[in-house]
Design a protein around this motif. Structure first.
Motif, short mmCIF file in Angstrom:
data_model
loop_
_atom_site.label_atom_id
_atom_site.label_comp_id
_atom_site.label_asym_id
_atom_site.label_seq_id
_atom_site.Cartn_x
_atom_site.Cartn_y
_atom_site.Cartn_z
N SER A 182 -6.26 -7.68 3.67
CA SER A 182 -5.79 -6.26 3.63
C SER A 182 -4.61 -5.91 4.05
O SER A 182 -3.97 -6.44 5.12
N ASN A 192 -4.56 0.22 2.34
CA ASN A 192 -5.95 0.67 1.48
C ASN A 192 -5.96 -0.58 0.40
O ASN A 192 -6.79 -0.34 -0.63
N VAL A 193 -4.88 -1.80 0.57
CA VAL A 193 -4.97 -2.81 -0.58
C VAL A 193 -5.63 -3.69 0.05
O VAL A 193 -5.66 -4.35 1.25
N CYS A 246 0.82 -1.29 0.17
CA CYS A 246 0.08 0.04 -0.15
C CYS A 246 1.08 1.32 -0.10
O CYS A 246 1.89 1.49 1.15
#
Length: 188
Positions: free
Chosen positions: A94, A97-98, A15
């Motif tokens: 996760s 934000n990925v 991210c």
């Protein structure tokens, strides 16, 4: 990063906002993977399938990086230690934000799992440029082809494909190459 004598690809998905990451597969040459991964905050180590060439560095990587390990539920028995996460179709891993979504694609192995995020597919040995991965029988090949056509092709033509070995590709090209493979298989 290509690693080991089998030309395995290891991926580190990072991210850019948080520097959190997900490490995909643990082939040979674990020191290279560990050095790269430790430049980030690894939130998970996930495995595409249970074949030995994707696990040669597993013990070293998991000893050096304190992150939960995930693998398709039907492949978990091959790990040298219990998985922290038994992944099923649609599960999300996760990092910042990925978000990587597990896509269950049996055929190469019973628990083969690809990982998808917007525009990107980490296909393990399910799909390579040129066609499907190896299968052990005509029944497994049929299952593998079914996984590719029903689970991967609907993801969209603009998806970049990152296989377990070899060069990256695009799902549109894979569809075209797959059509050639299917015709060759039917006539062979």
């Amino acid at each position: 990063m290509e690693c080991g004598p089998y030309g395995n690809n290891m991926y580190l998905v990072v991210c850019p906002e948080t520097n959190e990451s997900i490490l995909i597969d643990t082939p040979a040459e674990p020191d290279k993977m560990i050095e790269l991964a430790k430049t980030t905050d690894v939130k998970a180590i996930i495995i595409t399938h249970n074949h030995m060439d994707h696990l040669l560095g597993f013990e070293d990587v998991t000893a050096a990086i304190d992150a939960p390990v995930g693998i398709g539920a039907d492949d978990a028995d091959a790990l040298s230690r219990p998985a922290d996460i038994l992944l099923n179709d649609g599960d999300v891993i996760s990092a910042g934000n990925v978000n990587l979504t597990a896509v269950f694609t049996p055929g190469h192995t019973p628990g083969s799992t690809c990982y998808h995020t917007s525009g990107h597919l980490f296909s393990g040995d399910t799909l390579f440029p040129g066609g499907p991965g190896k299968s052990g029988s005509p029944e497994k090949l049929k299952q593998l082809i079914g996984s590719i056509t029903s689970k991967l092709f609907p993801l969209g033509d603009d998806v970049n494909v990152y296989p377990g070995h070899g060069d990256d590709g695009h799902l549109q090209s894979s569809k075209e190459e797959y059509a050639d493979f299917r015709i060759a298989r039917a006539s062979g």
